[in-house]
Write an enzyme that holds these catalytic residues in place. Structure first.
Site, PDB file in Angstrom:
ATOM      1  N   GLY A 258       0.800  -1.215   0.000  1.00 48.29           N
ATOM      2  CA  GLY A 258       0.000   0.000   0.000  1.00 48.29           C
ATOM      3  C   GLY A 258       0.833   1.265   0.000  1.00 48.29           C
ATOM      4  O   GLY A 258       2.062   1.245   0.138  1.00 48.29           O
ATOM      5  N   HIS A 259       0.151   2.403  -0.120  1.00 49.99           N
ATOM      6  CA  HIS A 259       0.822   3.695  -0.211  1.00 49.99           C
ATOM      7  C   HIS A 259       1.580   4.017   1.076  1.00 49.99           C
ATOM      8  O   HIS A 259       1.160   3.686   2.168  1.00 49.99           O
ATOM      9  CB  HIS A 259      -0.183   4.799  -0.522  1.00 49.99           C
ATOM     10  N   ASN A 260       2.729   4.635   0.913  1.00 49.42           N
ATOM     11  CA  ASN A 260       3.593   5.110   2.013  1.00 49.42           C
ATOM     12  C   ASN A 260       4.293   3.988   2.783  1.00 49.42           C
ATOM     13  O   ASN A 260       4.994   4.273   3.759  1.00 49.42           O
ATOM     14  CB  ASN A 260       2.823   5.974   3.023  1.00 49.42           C
TER      15      ASN A 260
END
Length: 356
Positions: A258-260
Protein backbone atom coordinates in the site's frame (compact mmCIF):
# COMPACT_ATOMS: atom_id res chain seq x y z
CA UNK A 1 23.91 -24.38 -23.99
CA UNK A 2 26.58 -26.90 -23.03
CA UNK A 3 28.85 -26.99 -19.99
CA UNK A 4 31.75 -29.13 -18.87
CA UNK A 5 31.42 -30.72 -15.44
CA UNK A 6 34.68 -29.11 -14.36
CA UNK A 7 33.45 -25.67 -15.42
CA UNK A 8 30.17 -26.12 -13.55
CA UNK A 9 32.01 -27.14 -10.39
CA UNK A 10 34.30 -24.11 -10.67
CA UNK A 11 31.31 -21.78 -11.12
CA UNK A 12 29.68 -23.27 -8.02
CA UNK A 13 32.88 -23.22 -5.98
CA UNK A 14 32.37 -26.95 -5.44
CA UNK A 15 34.57 -30.06 -5.60
CA UNK A 16 34.12 -32.54 -8.42
CA UNK A 17 35.44 -36.00 -9.28
CA UNK A 18 35.47 -38.24 -12.34
CA UNK A 19 35.42 -37.25 -16.00
CA UNK A 20 35.48 -33.47 -15.60
CA UNK A 21 35.51 -32.93 -19.39
CA UNK A 22 32.10 -34.59 -19.68
CA UNK A 23 29.62 -32.16 -21.29
CA UNK A 24 26.00 -31.65 -20.24
CA UNK A 25 23.37 -29.49 -21.89
CA UNK A 26 20.90 -29.12 -19.05
CA UNK A 27 19.74 -30.27 -15.63
CA UNK A 28 17.06 -32.74 -14.62
CA UNK A 29 15.51 -34.63 -11.75
CA UNK A 30 17.42 -37.92 -11.37
CA UNK A 31 14.75 -40.34 -12.58
CA UNK A 32 14.05 -38.29 -15.71
CA UNK A 33 17.65 -37.41 -16.62
CA UNK A 34 19.02 -38.26 -20.03
CA UNK A 35 22.68 -39.00 -20.81
CA UNK A 36 23.39 -35.33 -21.62
CA UNK A 37 21.70 -33.96 -18.51
CA UNK A 38 23.07 -33.28 -15.05
CA UNK A 39 21.03 -35.14 -12.43
CA UNK A 40 20.24 -33.16 -9.28
CA UNK A 41 20.54 -35.51 -6.31
CA UNK A 42 21.81 -33.31 -3.48
CA UNK A 43 20.23 -35.50 -0.80
CA UNK A 44 20.52 -39.29 -0.18
CA UNK A 45 16.74 -39.53 -0.64
CA UNK A 46 17.24 -39.00 -4.36
CA UNK A 47 19.89 -41.71 -4.82
CA UNK A 48 17.42 -44.33 -6.09
CA UNK A 49 16.29 -41.95 -8.82
CA UNK A 50 19.73 -41.95 -10.42
CA UNK A 51 19.42 -45.66 -11.17
CA UNK A 52 16.05 -45.09 -12.83
CA UNK A 53 17.42 -42.36 -15.10
CA UNK A 54 20.27 -42.32 -17.65
CA UNK A 55 22.44 -39.53 -16.26
CA UNK A 56 26.20 -39.86 -16.55
CA UNK A 57 26.89 -37.04 -14.09
CA UNK A 58 25.11 -35.66 -11.06
CA UNK A 59 25.25 -33.08 -8.29
CA UNK A 60 25.35 -35.17 -5.12
CA UNK A 61 25.76 -34.79 -1.36
CA UNK A 62 29.25 -34.84 0.22
CA UNK A 63 30.54 -38.38 0.67
CA UNK A 64 28.17 -39.93 -1.86
CA UNK A 65 29.48 -43.12 -3.54
CA UNK A 66 28.85 -41.84 -7.02
CA UNK A 67 30.70 -44.67 -8.74
CA UNK A 68 28.38 -47.21 -7.17
CA UNK A 69 25.50 -45.26 -8.70
CA UNK A 70 26.95 -45.86 -12.16
CA UNK A 71 27.98 -42.24 -12.73
CA UNK A 72 31.02 -41.05 -14.65
CA UNK A 73 31.36 -37.75 -12.80
CA UNK A 74 29.99 -36.03 -9.72
CA UNK A 75 29.85 -32.54 -8.23
CA UNK A 76 29.59 -32.36 -4.44
CA UNK A 77 27.18 -29.83 -2.91
CA UNK A 78 27.39 -29.31 0.88
CA UNK A 79 24.38 -27.01 0.70
CA UNK A 80 21.99 -28.25 -1.94
CA UNK A 81 19.74 -25.26 -2.43
CA UNK A 82 22.71 -22.91 -2.64
CA UNK A 83 24.16 -25.11 -5.37
CA UNK A 84 20.78 -25.01 -7.08
CA UNK A 85 20.90 -21.22 -7.08
CA UNK A 86 24.30 -21.17 -8.77
CA UNK A 87 23.45 -23.93 -11.22
CA UNK A 88 20.18 -22.40 -12.36
CA UNK A 89 21.86 -19.02 -12.79
CA UNK A 90 24.52 -20.64 -14.96
CA UNK A 91 22.01 -22.50 -17.15
CA UNK A 92 19.28 -19.89 -17.43
CA UNK A 93 19.35 -18.45 -20.95
CA UNK A 94 16.87 -15.73 -20.02
CA UNK A 95 14.27 -14.19 -22.32
CA UNK A 96 15.01 -13.60 -25.98
CA UNK A 97 15.12 -9.81 -26.29
CA UNK A 98 17.12 -8.54 -29.25
CA UNK A 99 19.79 -5.92 -28.48
CA UNK A 100 18.94 -2.32 -29.23
CA UNK A 101 15.54 -0.67 -29.51
CA UNK A 102 12.93 -2.59 -31.49
CA UNK A 103 11.47 -0.53 -34.37
CA UNK A 104 7.97 -1.07 -32.97
CA UNK A 105 8.85 0.43 -29.58
CA UNK A 106 7.80 4.01 -28.81
CA UNK A 107 10.56 5.95 -27.05
CA UNK A 108 10.22 9.63 -26.22
CA UNK A 109 13.01 11.73 -27.68
CA UNK A 110 13.98 12.99 -24.22
CA UNK A 111 14.43 9.49 -22.79
CA UNK A 112 17.97 8.20 -22.27
CA UNK A 113 18.67 4.53 -22.98
CA UNK A 114 21.91 3.14 -21.55
CA UNK A 115 24.58 1.35 -23.51
CA UNK A 116 23.81 -2.28 -24.33
CA UNK A 117 20.15 -2.05 -23.38
CA UNK A 118 17.54 -4.16 -25.18
CA UNK A 119 14.01 -2.82 -25.69
CA UNK A 120 11.39 -5.16 -27.16
CA UNK A 121 8.38 -4.49 -29.40
CA UNK A 122 5.38 -2.45 -28.22
CA UNK A 123 7.33 -0.99 -25.32
CA UNK A 124 6.41 2.61 -24.48
CA UNK A 125 9.00 4.79 -22.72
CA UNK A 126 7.90 8.25 -21.62
CA UNK A 127 9.51 11.65 -21.41
CA UNK A 128 12.62 12.04 -19.29
CA UNK A 129 12.95 8.33 -18.53
CA UNK A 130 16.43 7.02 -17.78
CA UNK A 131 17.22 3.35 -18.50
CA UNK A 132 20.56 2.04 -17.21
CA UNK A 133 23.16 0.16 -19.25
CA UNK A 134 22.49 -3.48 -20.00
CA UNK A 135 18.80 -3.28 -19.11
CA UNK A 136 16.44 -5.70 -20.87
CA UNK A 137 12.81 -4.69 -21.38
CA UNK A 138 10.42 -7.23 -22.87
CA UNK A 139 7.38 -6.54 -25.03
CA UNK A 140 4.37 -4.45 -23.95
CA UNK A 141 6.10 -2.83 -20.99
CA UNK A 142 5.25 0.81 -20.29
CA UNK A 143 7.53 3.15 -18.37
CA UNK A 144 5.96 6.49 -17.51
CA UNK A 145 7.54 9.95 -17.49
CA UNK A 146 10.48 10.65 -15.24
CA UNK A 147 11.08 7.06 -14.17
CA UNK A 148 14.68 5.97 -13.56
CA UNK A 149 15.79 2.36 -13.84
CA UNK A 150 19.29 1.17 -12.96
CA UNK A 151 21.83 -1.00 -14.72
CA UNK A 152 21.17 -4.64 -15.58
CA UNK A 153 17.40 -4.52 -15.07
CA UNK A 154 15.15 -7.23 -16.46
CA UNK A 155 11.53 -6.11 -16.90
CA UNK A 156 9.27 -8.74 -18.40
CA UNK A 157 6.12 -8.66 -20.50
CA UNK A 158 3.34 -6.26 -19.65
CA UNK A 159 4.84 -4.66 -16.56
CA UNK A 160 3.82 -1.07 -15.80
CA UNK A 161 6.27 1.36 -14.24
CA UNK A 162 4.61 4.60 -13.10
CA UNK A 163 5.74 8.20 -13.24
CA UNK A 164 8.84 9.24 -11.27
CA UNK A 165 9.48 5.73 -9.97
CA UNK A 166 13.14 5.17 -9.08
CA UNK A 167 14.60 1.68 -9.31
CA UNK A 168 18.13 0.51 -8.52
CA UNK A 169 20.51 -1.86 -10.27
CA UNK A 170 19.90 -5.52 -11.18
CA UNK A 171 16.15 -5.21 -10.81
CA UNK A 172 14.00 -8.18 -11.89
CA UNK A 173 10.30 -7.65 -12.60
CA UNK A 174 7.98 -10.48 -13.63
CA UNK A 175 5.07 -10.07 -16.09
CA UNK A 176 2.09 -7.94 -15.22
CA UNK A 177 3.51 -6.12 -12.19
CA UNK A 178 2.31 -2.55 -11.57
CA UNK A 179 4.70 -0.24 -9.75
CA UNK A 180 3.55 3.28 -8.98
CA UNK A 181 -0.23 3.16 -9.26
CA UNK A 182 -2.13 5.65 -7.09
CA UNK A 183 -2.64 4.77 -3.46
CA UNK A 184 -6.09 3.85 -2.10
CA UNK A 185 -6.80 7.02 -0.12
CA UNK A 186 -10.26 8.50 0.41
CA UNK A 187 -11.88 10.70 3.04
CA UNK A 188 -15.40 11.84 3.96
CA UNK A 189 -16.33 15.45 4.78
CA UNK A 190 -17.48 14.33 8.24
CA UNK A 191 -16.16 11.51 10.39
CA UNK A 192 -16.84 8.25 8.56
CA UNK A 193 -18.13 5.02 10.00
CA UNK A 194 -14.67 3.54 9.56
CA UNK A 195 -13.07 6.27 11.67
CA UNK A 196 -15.72 5.86 14.33
CA UNK A 197 -15.26 2.08 14.50
CA UNK A 198 -11.50 2.54 14.83
CA UNK A 199 -12.06 4.69 17.91
CA UNK A 200 -14.81 2.65 19.56
CA UNK A 201 -13.87 -0.86 18.33
CA UNK A 202 -17.41 -1.68 17.36
CA UNK A 203 -19.88 0.98 18.51
CA UNK A 204 -21.56 3.42 16.10
CA UNK A 205 -23.57 6.38 17.35
CA UNK A 206 -25.30 7.02 14.05
CA UNK A 207 -25.38 5.57 10.56
CA UNK A 208 -25.71 8.21 7.88
CA UNK A 209 -25.10 8.76 4.19
CA UNK A 210 -21.50 9.47 3.27
CA UNK A 211 -19.54 9.93 0.06
CA UNK A 212 -15.83 9.53 -0.52
CA UNK A 213 -13.44 12.28 -1.60
CA UNK A 214 -10.25 11.21 -3.34
CA UNK A 215 -6.82 11.99 -1.86
CA UNK A 216 -4.41 12.19 -4.77
CA UNK A 217 -0.98 10.55 -4.71
CA UNK A 218 1.85 13.04 -5.16
CA UNK A 219 4.68 10.72 -4.14
CA UNK A 220 6.22 7.90 -6.13
CA UNK A 221 8.00 4.59 -5.43
CA UNK A 222 11.69 4.11 -4.63
CA UNK A 223 13.19 0.64 -5.02
CA UNK A 224 16.75 -0.33 -4.05
CA UNK A 225 19.29 -2.60 -5.73
CA UNK A 226 18.86 -6.35 -6.33
CA UNK A 227 15.10 -6.29 -5.77
CA UNK A 228 12.84 -8.87 -7.43
CA UNK A 229 9.15 -8.31 -8.06
CA UNK A 230 6.81 -11.21 -8.88
CA UNK A 231 4.02 -11.44 -11.41
CA UNK A 232 1.03 -9.15 -10.86
CA UNK A 233 2.55 -7.45 -7.83
CA UNK A 234 1.08 -4.01 -7.09
CA UNK A 235 3.12 -1.33 -5.33
CA UNK A 236 1.21 1.91 -4.76
CA UNK A 237 2.87 5.30 -4.94
CA UNK A 238 3.05 7.37 -1.78
CA UNK A 239 0.64 10.17 -0.93
CA UNK A 240 3.37 12.75 -0.23
CA UNK A 241 6.56 10.79 0.43
CA UNK A 242 7.59 7.74 -1.62
CA UNK A 243 6.68 4.16 -0.93
CA UNK A 244 10.04 2.40 -0.38
CA UNK A 245 11.31 -1.14 -1.04
CA UNK A 246 14.79 -1.79 0.38
CA UNK A 247 17.71 -3.39 -1.44
CA UNK A 248 17.74 -7.16 -1.73
CA UNK A 249 14.04 -7.60 -0.96
CA UNK A 250 12.03 -10.17 -2.92
CA UNK A 251 8.26 -9.96 -3.52
CA UNK A 252 6.36 -13.04 -4.67
CA UNK A 253 3.43 -13.05 -7.08
CA UNK A 254 0.27 -11.11 -6.17
CA UNK A 255 1.82 -9.16 -3.31
CA UNK A 256 0.23 -5.78 -2.63
CA UNK A 257 2.18 -2.95 -1.01
CA UNK A 258 0.00 0.00 0.00
CA UNK A 259 0.82 3.69 -0.21
CA UNK A 260 3.59 5.11 2.01
CA UNK A 261 4.75 1.65 3.10
CA UNK A 262 8.43 1.24 3.91
CA UNK A 263 9.90 -2.24 3.45
CA UNK A 264 13.45 -2.83 4.66
CA UNK A 265 16.39 -4.70 3.18
CA UNK A 266 16.55 -8.42 2.31
CA UNK A 267 12.92 -9.16 3.14
CA UNK A 268 10.89 -12.03 1.67
CA UNK A 269 7.18 -11.36 1.08
CA UNK A 270 5.46 -14.47 -0.23
CA UNK A 271 2.38 -14.86 -2.43
CA UNK A 272 -0.75 -12.84 -1.63
CA UNK A 273 0.84 -10.87 1.19
CA UNK A 274 -0.87 -7.53 1.75
CA UNK A 275 0.73 -4.60 3.57
CA UNK A 276 -1.63 -1.73 4.34
CA UNK A 277 -0.77 1.93 3.97
CA UNK A 278 2.00 3.57 6.00
CA UNK A 279 3.12 0.31 7.64
CA UNK A 280 6.85 -0.06 8.23
CA UNK A 281 8.59 -3.38 7.72
CA UNK A 282 12.11 -3.84 9.12
CA UNK A 283 15.09 -5.64 7.58
CA UNK A 284 15.18 -9.39 6.87
CA UNK A 285 11.50 -9.84 7.63
CA UNK A 286 9.82 -12.96 6.22
CA UNK A 287 6.06 -12.89 5.64
CA UNK A 288 4.71 -16.24 4.43
CA UNK A 289 1.80 -16.58 2.00
CA UNK A 290 -1.39 -14.60 2.66
CA UNK A 291 0.04 -12.67 5.61
CA UNK A 292 -1.58 -9.33 6.27
CA UNK A 293 -0.06 -6.28 7.95
CA UNK A 294 -2.29 -3.54 9.37
CA UNK A 295 -1.80 0.10 8.42
CA UNK A 296 0.40 2.45 10.43
CA UNK A 297 2.20 -0.25 12.45
CA UNK A 298 5.81 -1.38 12.64
CA UNK A 299 7.14 -4.90 12.10
CA UNK A 300 10.65 -5.16 13.56
CA UNK A 301 13.81 -6.55 12.03
CA UNK A 302 14.07 -10.34 11.58
CA UNK A 303 10.40 -11.05 12.28
CA UNK A 304 9.14 -14.29 10.71
CA UNK A 305 5.38 -14.72 10.25
CA UNK A 306 3.85 -18.05 9.25
CA UNK A 307 1.26 -18.45 6.50
CA UNK A 308 -2.00 -16.46 6.78
CA UNK A 309 -0.81 -14.60 9.89
CA UNK A 310 -2.57 -11.27 10.42
CA UNK A 311 -0.45 -8.65 12.19
CA UNK A 312 -2.61 -5.94 13.76
CA UNK A 313 -0.16 -4.36 16.23
CA UNK A 314 3.55 -3.56 16.36
CA UNK A 315 5.73 -6.67 16.26
CA UNK A 316 9.03 -6.62 18.19
CA UNK A 317 12.28 -7.45 16.39
CA UNK A 318 13.09 -11.15 16.11
CA UNK A 319 9.57 -12.35 16.99
CA UNK A 320 8.19 -15.51 15.32
CA UNK A 321 4.47 -15.05 14.72
CA UNK A 322 1.53 -17.19 13.68
CA UNK A 323 -2.23 -16.92 13.69
CA UNK A 324 -5.16 -14.53 13.45
CA UNK A 325 -4.56 -12.29 15.26
CA UNK A 326 -0.78 -12.77 15.32
CA UNK A 327 0.70 -14.19 18.52
CA UNK A 328 4.01 -15.89 19.30
CA UNK A 329 4.21 -19.15 17.39
CA UNK A 330 4.48 -21.25 20.55
CA UNK A 331 1.41 -19.49 21.98
CA UNK A 332 -0.53 -20.18 18.80
CA UNK A 333 0.35 -23.87 19.02
CA UNK A 334 -0.95 -24.00 22.61
CA UNK A 335 -4.13 -22.17 21.54
CA UNK A 336 -4.75 -24.76 18.82
CA UNK A 337 -4.22 -27.61 21.30
CA UNK A 338 -6.75 -26.00 23.62
CA UNK A 339 -9.25 -25.58 20.78
CA UNK A 340 -9.05 -29.28 19.96
CA UNK A 341 -9.86 -30.07 23.59
CA UNK A 342 -12.94 -27.80 23.63
CA UNK A 343 -15.49 -30.41 22.39
CA UNK A 344 -14.48 -32.85 25.13
CA UNK A 345 -14.51 -30.05 27.68
CA UNK A 346 -17.98 -28.97 26.56
CA UNK A 347 -19.20 -32.57 26.90
CA UNK A 348 -17.84 -32.78 30.44
CA UNK A 349 -19.42 -29.45 31.38
CA UNK A 350 -22.77 -30.55 29.95
CA UNK A 351 -22.55 -33.80 31.94
CA UNK A 352 -21.79 -31.89 35.14
CA UNK A 353 -24.72 -29.52 34.54
CA UNK A 354 -27.02 -32.45 33.91
CA UNK A 355 -25.87 -34.02 37.15
CA UNK A 356 -26.85 -30.88 39.04
Amino acid sequence: MSHRIGDIAKALGAEAEGELDLVVTGASEPQAAGPDQLALAMDPRYADGIGKGRARAAVVWPGADWRAMGLQAAIFAPRGRLAMAGLTRLMDQGPAIAPGVHPMAVVDSSARIGEGAAVGPFVVIGAGVEIGPGARIASHVSIAEGARIGAGALILQGARIGARVTIGDRFICQPGAVIGADGFSFVTPEKSGVEEIRETLGSRAEIRDQSWTRIHSLGAVTIGDDVEIGANVCIDRGTIRDTVIGSGTKLDNLVHIGHNVQVGRDCLLCGQVGVAGSARIGDRVVLAGQCGVNDNIFVGDDVIAGGATKIFTNAPAGRVLLGYPAVKMETHVEIQKALRRLPRLATRVAALEKGD
